[in-house]
Design an enzyme around this catalytic site. Structure first.
Site, PDB file in Angstrom:
ATOM      1  N   HIS A 248      35.224  70.089  13.843  1.00  0.00           N
ATOM      2  CA  HIS A 248      34.176  69.146  13.396  1.00  0.00           C
ATOM      3  C   HIS A 248      34.360  67.535  13.920  1.00  0.00           C
ATOM      4  CE1 HIS A 248      33.195  72.031  10.293  1.00  0.00           C
ATOM      5  NE2 HIS A 248      34.663  72.036   9.942  1.00  0.00           N
TER       6      HIS A 248
HETATM    7  O1  RIB Z   1      33.199  69.530   6.407  1.00  0.00           O
HETATM    8  C1  RIB Z   1      34.005  69.352   7.256  1.00  0.00           C
HETATM    9  C2  RIB Z   1      34.674  67.914   7.223  1.00  0.00           C
HETATM   10  O2  RIB Z   1      35.419  67.811   6.132  1.00  0.00           O
HETATM   11  C3  RIB Z   1      35.688  67.523   8.092  1.00  0.00           C
HETATM   12  O3  RIB Z   1      35.893  66.205   8.357  1.00  0.00           O
HETATM   13  C4  RIB Z   1      37.022  67.878   7.641  1.00  0.00           C
HETATM   14  O4  RIB Z   1      38.282  67.323   8.057  1.00  0.00           O
HETATM   15  C5  RIB Z   1      36.980  67.818   6.052  1.00  0.00           C
HETATM   16  O5  RIB Z   1      37.268  66.348   6.129  1.00  0.00           O
END
Ligand code: RIB
Ligand code: CA
Length: 318
Positions: A248
């Protein structure tokens, strides 16, 4: 707007490490010709604040950059009870490899004060904010000092979901779900906004060849990244049956380096804060069916091979 095309873009990374946050921080620190990290502000999210503030320093030291100032910020959402994600990231938030405790100190200043002071000091339009976790620090800074909002060059954040739907509830992505009031404030603030939702991050999967690519670097940092992604992916592979874990947060930094790898639409995105059922949902008007003014570049696609080639090459520099 930046100081100039050749000068590195000044950024502040707001983060809740988390293995994917860690890889994003490494990518930024591996790219000093393009990115000048003015500071890292930790926020409660994946794990509580004491751990996110510790983990941010672990990552800076792993990158050989104990000079990067790390600030502790808000330890809970603006109006909600903190929800964490140890089920994804492990108890420490950086489970996978064992790394030494940091020796670099935490900065004395509160993260919110650092955000305000930096945005007031730096020339307007030269600092980009890169939130990788719940938006509590950013929203608190904007509320305390609204004068900084027009001084922000751009906000490039990881959060939200539309076609991909939620990962913490059927409707909401974790970062937005944890602090929906903060997200509502940031999305309404008026600063130029680029959103990396699950729609795009779920196309940046750490498949076996990509993890093998990290290991093939033959470096300590490459091995750590491989170990983190090995750990991090077990949850998503079991849940989605996918061939790897979505990286992500590195999508945010990769966008700063090579925006052409990504595509999306300038649309209206609103945040649900009232309904318990859909709290934290990013209501993205992708098809333009409302009259609501566009407020975000909502990214929907990425050249995954190009993304991993960039990431692996840069990690190899550390
Ligand atoms: O949903 C994914 C996000 O939530 C990413 O930033 C992960 O690190 C968590 O913070
Ligand atoms: Ca994160």
């Amino acid at each position: 707007m930046q100081d100039g095309p050749s000068t590195p873009r000044k950024i502040i990374i707001d983060t809740d490490p988390g293995q994917d946050d860690a890889v994003a921080i490494l990518l930024a620190l591996a790219s000093p010709e393009e990115i000048n990290v003015l500071g890292i502000t930790a926020v409660a999210g994946n794990v509580p604040l004491d751990l996110t503030a510790k983990n941010a320093r672990i990552v800076c030291e792993l990158a050989g950059r104990p000079d990067i100032p790390v600030f502790a910020g808000c330890d809970r959402p603006i109006a909600r009870t903190l929800v964490t994600a140890e089920h994804v990231h492990g108890k420490t938030g950086l489970d996978g490899p064992v790394l030494p405790d940091p020796t670099m100190p935490l900065a004395d200043q509160h993260a919110v004060a650092f955000l305000i002071e930096t945005l007031r000091r730096e020339p307007a339009g030269t600092v980009t904010l890169c939130p990788l976790g719940p938006l509590t620090n950013i929203a608190t800074a904007f509320t305390e000092a609204p004068d900084i909002i027009p001084r922000v060059a751009e906000i490039v954040l990881m959060g939200g979901a539309y076609f991909e739907v939620g990962n913490i509830t059927p409707a909401a992505e974790f970062n937005i779900y944890v602090d929906p009031e903060a997200a509502k404030a940031v999305f309404a603030a008026g600063a130029p906004l680029v959103v990396m939702p699950l729609d795009v991050t779920h196309k940046a999967l750490t498949t076996a060849p990509h993890i093998a690519g990290f290991r093939a670097l033959g470096t300590h940092v490459g091995d750590m990244v491989a170990a983190w992604t090995d750990f991090f992916e077990r949850f998503d592979k079991e849940k989605y049956g996918s061939e790897g874990a979505p990286l992500h947060d590195p999508c945010v930094i990769a966008y700063l380096l090579r925006p052409e790898l990504f595509s999306g639409r300038q649309i209206n995105v609103e945040i649900e804060v009232d309904s318990p059922l859909t709290r934290g949902m990013t209501v993205a008007d992708w098809w333009g069916v409302t009259e609501r003014a566009p407020n975000a570049l909502f990214i929907g696609d990425v050249d995954a091979d190009g993304f991993f080639a960039l990431l692996t090459e840069r990690i190899g520099r550390l």
